[in-house]
Structure formats: C-alpha cells, structure tokens
Design an enzyme around this catalytic site. Structure first.
Site, short mmCIF file in Angstrom:
data_model
loop_
_atom_site.label_atom_id
_atom_site.label_comp_id
_atom_site.label_asym_id
_atom_site.label_seq_id
_atom_site.Cartn_x
_atom_site.Cartn_y
_atom_site.Cartn_z
N SER A 1 -45.22 44.10 18.85
CA SER A 1 -44.63 44.48 20.18
C SER A 1 -43.31 43.94 20.43
O SER A 1 -43.21 42.81 20.13
CB SER A 1 -45.71 44.20 21.22
N1 SAH Z 1 -50.51 42.27 19.80
C1 SAH Z 1 -49.85 42.65 18.41
C2 SAH Z 1 -49.35 44.23 18.55
C3 SAH Z 1 -49.76 45.06 17.65
S1 SAH Z 1 -49.62 46.83 17.65
C4 SAH Z 1 -48.46 42.00 18.56
O1 SAH Z 1 -48.50 40.61 18.84
O2 SAH Z 1 -47.31 42.37 18.41
C5 SAH Z 1 -51.43 47.21 18.35
C6 SAH Z 1 -52.62 46.98 17.16
O3 SAH Z 1 -53.67 47.72 17.94
C7 SAH Z 1 -52.45 47.73 15.86
O4 SAH Z 1 -52.40 46.60 15.05
C8 SAH Z 1 -53.53 48.53 15.95
O5 SAH Z 1 -54.34 48.53 14.69
C9 SAH Z 1 -54.69 48.08 16.79
N2 SAH Z 1 -55.67 48.82 17.67
C10 SAH Z 1 -55.55 50.18 17.79
N3 SAH Z 1 -56.62 50.67 18.27
C11 SAH Z 1 -57.50 49.47 18.27
C12 SAH Z 1 -58.87 49.17 18.33
N4 SAH Z 1 -59.56 50.52 18.96
N5 SAH Z 1 -59.49 48.02 18.43
C13 SAH Z 1 -58.58 47.07 17.93
N6 SAH Z 1 -57.32 47.23 17.52
C14 SAH Z 1 -56.83 48.38 17.84
#
Ligand code: SAH
Length: 218
Positions: free
Chosen positions: A65
């Site tokens: 993010s």
């Molecule tokens: N927190 C991360 C952002 C990752 S992007 C950072 O530090 O930058 C968002 C993530 O949410 C993705 O890896 C995606 O696979 C995950 N995601 C989407 N739906 C989800 C769910 N139902 N349970 C767990 N993770 C989920």
C-alpha cells in the site's frame, strides 16, 4: 525492531516527510514510518522506488500500500489519549503495514489469504524479530474469533461492505478502518466505532484505491 542499515536512514526520514506533507499529523505514526525500512519488504528491482509515496507491485496481482494511506489508516485507528491494544489487520501482503503497526500496538494479528504472500511476509519479517506480531494464513472476512475482541481492525483490501464477523469481533470502544467500494470507479475509507454491543457509528472519509477483498484462501 532492529535499526536498519544506516544508508537507508535518510530515505526513511524523507518518506516520513512525504507522509507528513500528505496531511498525516499523528506523531507516533510518523515515527513508525521513519523507522520501518520499506525496501526490505520489496524485491531488489523495486528498491529505487521503495521510499516514494506510491503503491508498488508485490506479485500475485497485489500491491504494497501507499505509505501515506497506511499512515492515514493507522492514524485513524488511534483514539485520542488511548494506546493501541490488540489490533487485527486483514491483508498482510508483504508485511509492511504489519511491521509499522507492531511499533504502535501492544499486539498485532495479520491475516493473508494468498499462501505465497503469507510465506513471503514471514520471510521478510523474520530478520526484524518482532515478538508482538502473529501472521495467520486464512480468510480475513471471517476475522479471528479466537483472538477477539480487537481494539482496532484495519482492512488493506476493499470489499462491497464491512464483513459482519469483523464488526462482531470489534471491542466496545474500538475502531475499524476499511476501504469500501462505492461504485465501479470509487472507493471510500470508512471508520466504524463500536459504541455499545448493538450500536456502531460509521464515518465516511477520503476517497482511496485498494485491491479487492476476496473470500476464501488460495
Ligand atoms: N498490508 C499490505 C497491503 C497488501 S495488499 C501492505 O503492507 O502493503 C492487500 C492484501 O489483502 C493482498 O495481499 C490480498 O491478498 C489480501 N486480501 C484480500 N482479501 C483478503 C481476505 N479475505 N483475507 C485476507 N487477506 C486478503
């Protein structure tokens, strides 16, 4: 968290300055952004961009993010004059936001539904030896009932609404911050505060852009 290599200290400070310029005022959140070496969560090819205030690819069609959005969500999670107790993150990705949260909350639980990303986060986080962070492979839409209630819940992926299980697992007085899909083009950051066992107060905030919240594990 152990100090990162000194040659990145200036970059980390510069990133915190960009996050401040984006409107984040919460001092401890800015300090945490200035502490976590974001490049360590990315492939070497992405290192030159690691300290830009942008989202970047981490594989599996997912992104790390945008730092100012990570900081905004964490700032919103803090109630005035309260320390963050137990926090749940949905969407570990590569683990960057989880690392930032671990500096601010007493306990952090982070769930990821894509197995290779869960494993990647484990690998990326290992050198930091963070002892108040637990990574879970599972579907975050179901939350983590065995560790509930949570003082804070943060979603790093946008759903059509806020999953009921997560609202149930929020402590009274706790806050949940989530991007929610408004229409095909727009998402909004939503803050939900639990006022009592039955009453929730919902506030719609900034326009944002997140990857989709998806159900099930892969
Ligand atoms: N927190 C991360 C952002 C990752 S992007 C950072 O530090 O930058 C968002 C993530 O949410 C993705 O890896 C995606 O696979 C995950 N995601 C989407 N739906 C989800 C769910 N139902 N349970 C767990 N993770 C989920």
């Amino acid at each position: 968290m152990r100090p990162a290599a000194e040659r990145f200290a200036g970059h980390r400070q510069a990133l915190a300055a960009k996050v401040l310029a984006a409107g984040i005022k919460h001092h401890k959140t800015l300090e945490a952004i200035a502490t976590v070496p974001r490049h360590a969560f990315l492939d070497a090819g992405m290192h030159p961009q690691a300290y830009e205030d942008t989202a970047l690819p981490i594989g599996h069609s997912q992104t790390i993010s945008k730092p100012s959005v990570v900081a905004r969500m964490i700032e919103l999670l803090h109630k005035p004059r309260h320390r963050l107790g137990k926090v749940l993150e949905i969407g570990t990705g590569c683990g960057y936001q989880a690392a930032v949260l671990s500096l601010l909350a007493e306990e952090v639980y982070s769930i990821e539904r894509i197995r290779p990303l869960h494993d990647l986060a484990r690998t990326k986080l290992r050198p930091f030896r963070i002892n108040n962070l637990r990574l879970i492979y599972g579907d975050g839409i179901l939350g983590l009932p065995q560790a509930a209630p949570f003082d804070g819940i943060i979603l790093a992926a946008a759903g059509l609404g806020i999953p009921d299980a997560l609202l149930d697992q929020l402590a009274i007085g706790g806050r949940l911050i989530a991007p929610v899909v408004k229409n095909e083009q727009e998402q909004q950051l939503v803050m939900v505060e639990r006022m009592s066992s039955q009453r929730y107060q919902r506030t719609v905030l900034d326009g944002v852009f997140f990857v989709p919240l998806q159900s099930g594990i892969v």
